[in-house]
Enzyme design. Structure first.
Site, PDB file in Angstrom:
ATOM      1  NE  ARG A 251      -4.118   1.670   1.016  1.00 58.15           N
ATOM      2  CZ  ARG A 251      -4.863   2.292   0.210  1.00 58.15           C
ATOM      3  NH1 ARG A 251      -5.077   2.335  -1.185  1.00 58.15           N
ATOM      4  NH2 ARG A 251      -5.996   2.963   0.723  1.00 58.15           N
TER       5      ARG A 251
ATOM      6  CB  THR B 280      -9.279  -0.626  -7.314  1.00 64.41           C
ATOM      7  OG1 THR B 280      -9.307   0.326  -6.262  1.00 64.41           O
ATOM      8  CG2 THR B 280      -8.525  -1.654  -6.473  1.00 64.41           C
TER       9      THR B 280
ATOM     10  CB  THR C 127      -5.765   0.997  -5.895  1.00 59.86           C
ATOM     11  OG1 THR C 127      -6.885   1.899  -5.947  1.00 59.86           O
ATOM     12  CG2 THR C 127      -5.313   1.335  -4.378  1.00 59.86           C
TER      13      THR C 127
ATOM     14  CG  ASN D  20      -8.305   6.662  -3.901  1.00 62.25           C
ATOM     15  OD1 ASN D  20      -9.087   5.606  -3.826  1.00 62.25           O
ATOM     16  ND2 ASN D  20      -8.487   7.699  -3.408  1.00 62.25           N
TER      17      ASN D  20
ATOM     18  CG  ASP E  57      -8.609   5.110  -0.020  1.00 65.31           C
ATOM     19  OD1 ASP E  57      -9.652   5.733  -0.384  1.00 65.31           O
ATOM     20  OD2 ASP E  57      -7.874   4.364  -0.595  1.00 65.31           O
TER      21      ASP E  57
ATOM     22  CB  SER F 212      -6.883  -0.266   1.574  1.00 64.43           C
ATOM     23  OG  SER F 212      -7.324  -1.019   0.111  1.00 64.43           O
TER      24      SER F 212
ATOM     25  N   GLY G 240     -13.770  -1.305  -6.579  1.00 62.61           N
ATOM     26  CA  GLY G 240     -14.929  -0.849  -6.083  1.00 62.61           C
ATOM     27  C   GLY G 240     -14.937  -0.144  -4.977  1.00 62.61           C
ATOM     28  N   GLY G 241     -13.598   0.027  -4.537  1.00 55.39           N
ATOM     29  CA  GLY G 241     -13.545   0.981  -3.144  1.00 55.39           C
ATOM     30  C   GLY G 241     -14.277   0.247  -1.940  1.00 55.39           C
TER      31      GLY G 241
END
Ligand code: GLY
Length: 556
Positions: free
Chosen positions: A87, A362, A380, A382, A404, A433, A458-459
């Site tokens: 990340r 993503t 991602t 984002n 995020d 995340s 898809g968040g």
């Protein structure tokens, strides 16, 4: 198909490719082919994942990346499991209120341009994965992406990502427009996109490993770009970036083992909590996607997201209650207030307000190698095209992962999530995340047979998407392709609403949910982008790409 809404556009069981030995399921033909080539050359599933990841940075630039981050989950055929957190991280000079403007109002600088970009983790992540699980030479895994960056034929997915508001934002940065809008216009299907600067950057990574990105000429260009535009990423941020191996979470659900991501992903914790909250309810006995079924899932998600939004963050910075939240006891306690008849208002769980946008940002891919190793990777920037900023001279598109974080107390981020102190910005911290790469076994034994490898874009809707796909298979006995094609529902505590995909609700179900006290909201677009691999009782692999946006599974 029983339970399928009349106007739902995706047929049951649509999609899927079968093969006896190995499978690569990604968003893109080029990327899947590169992965298969790595496997055929004797590479491990992780080797294939590295090759796919670099290829996606070229051909799926709205989400595949060098300038973002991701999460990788691996289970070897011998039963070893590991998860790698690459990340992105806040720059060391980031400050807690850097996105709060006058009057306490959030600015949009967490979403667009230089300040939105966190320190990318993807290149270091791939290097770390290779160091532990790689067989083929590193250079051989990066090389296909170099070739693709020299030119690839544009397909539908890339063109669909260049919607008008994104094109407008890309135009704000000449370095971005040069790459994605050659000649000042949106390219057409069948044209060749050439990214020579990205090819040169990738060649540097091929030859020098992560030093080709985090030090030297590329690093200099990133830092120069930041200085020009008021961003924060400095040489020290790049040189000190580390990917971290973390212990995956393991959940027992309906006689199966679900292996998934721990924090800083919230995916595994919410998945575990949802499973425990719904454990006492016999979902298999319910009318699939009838009102009571959707109601119970929404009640579980509401509670799990309330905990997620307030209590989770980067485990290296905050003491997290992961063990508590993922325990069956917590599920039992949290679930006591669930009524079969009435919605619990979110305000009674935690009183806050929120509102979110839709998104499929993503990208996820799944791989099973010939030896039975399984890898699930979600990466991602984002939102699509991240910060929209390509670093001049590098072809590297930077993320807007900073959004995020909890950007300000009580204010929603892009996805409408109102998050807590645990996810506040701190120098060097990872933002929470929802990416949820997941592997499911056919029984409760740690060495049980591989059943499913999956994940999605898809968040926050990634998590509810993954739960629904798994529940449709494990509770309702649905085949994987049908479970992926099925309509999706979502609740994230705030806003206090059940969101559903357009035409995704059966006649009468919305009225019944409203009579139970729910707000039910049809969203404008379908969401999620699952790329999964299932294994049947004969060991045959089936690769399935979500019909919503398409993808390509290739096996042999
Ligand atoms: N950027 C979306 C997520 O990681 O949840």
């Amino acid at each position: 198909m029983r339970g399928w809404p009349d106007r739902w556009p995706y047929p049951a069981g649509s999609g899927g490719v079968s093969a006896p030995t190995a499978m690569v399921a990604t968003t893109d033909r080029y990327a899947s082919d590169v992965g298969v080539a790595a496997l055929r050359a004797g590479g491990s599933a992780v080797d294939a994942a590295i090759a796919v990841s670099f290829a996606l940075a070229v051909v799926n630039p709205e989400a595949g990346n060098l300038g973002g981050g991701g999460l990788l989950l691996v289970r070897t055929a011998e039963g070893e499991v590991a998860s790698l957190d690459f990340r992105s991280r806040a720059p060391l000079s980031a400050t807690r209120d850097m996105f709060v403007g006058p009057g306490g109002v959030a600015t949009d600088r967490s979403l667009h341009g230089h300040l939105a970009a966190a320190v990318p983790g993807s290149v270091q992540g791939m290097w770390e994965a290779h160091s532990r699980f790689g067989i083929l030479p590193w250079a051989a895994l990066v090389e296909p992406a170099v070739g693709l960056a020299m030119g690839f034929v544009i397909g539908k997915r890339f063109l669909r990502s260049l919607i008008a508001p994104i094109v407008d934002e890309l135009r704000r940065f000449p370095s971005s427009a040069t790459v994605f809008l050659p000649g000042g216009r949106v390219p057409g299907a069948g044209e060749t996109l050439r990214q020579p600067e990205l090819a040169a950057t990738l060649a540097g990574i091929r030859d020098a490993g992560p030093d080709g990105f985090y030090r030297g000429a590329t690093a200099d260009r990133i830092v120069d770009e930041m200085r020009r535009g008021g961003g924060l990423i400095a040489h020290e941020d790049l040189a000190s970036y580390e990917a971290v191996w973390r212990d995956p979470l393991t959940i027992s659900y309906r006689g199966h083992t679900i292996i998934t991501m721990p924090p800083p992903s919230s995916g595994g914790v919410v998945l575990a909590q949802t499973s425990h909250l719904l454990d006492p309810f016999s979902l298999s006995a319910l009318d699939w996607q009838g009102a009571e079924h959707i109601h119970l899932m929404a009640e579980a998600w509401k509670r799990a997201f309330a905990d997620r939004n307030q209590r989770l963050g980067d485990p290296d910075f905050v003491h997290l209650p992961t063990e508590e939240l993922t325990s069956p006891e917590h599920g039992e306690l949290r679930g006591r207030g669930i009524s079969r008849e009435r919605a619990t208002p979110s305000g009674e769980i935690v009183a806050l307000k929120g509102g979110g946008r839709e998104g499929n940002h993503t990208t996820h891919f799944s791989i099973v190698g010939p030896d039975g190793d399984a890898v699930a990777v979600t990466t991602t920037l984002n939102t699509w095209y991240g910060s929209k900023l390509v670093v001049e001279g590098t072809g590297v598109l930077l993320n807007n992962d900073m959004d995020d974080f909890t950007i300000a107390s009580g204010l929603p981020n892009y996805f409408g999530l109102i998050q807590g102190e645990a996810n506040a910005i701190e120098p060097g911290k990872r933002m929470l995340s929802a990416m949820t790469p997941t592997i499911v076994l056919g029984d409760e034994r740690p060495d049980g047979p591989l059943l499913i490898v999956l994940g999605s874009a898809g968040g926050p809707r990634i998590i509810t998407t993954i739960f629904q796909v798994l529940s449709s298979v494990l509770d309702h006995g649905m085949d994987l392709a049908t479970a992926i094609s099925a309509p999706r529902f979502h609740h994230q505590h705030l806003p206090d609403e059940i969101a559903h995909e357009p035409n995704g609700l059966r006649a009468g179900v919305g009225e019944r949910l409203r009579s139970m006290g729910h707000q039910v909201v049809a969203k404008e677009e379908a969401w999620g982008d699952v790329h999964a691999i299932g294994v049947n009782e004969h060991g045959v692999l089936r690769g399935v790409s979500d019909p919503r946006r398409g993808g390509v599974a290739v096996g042999f």
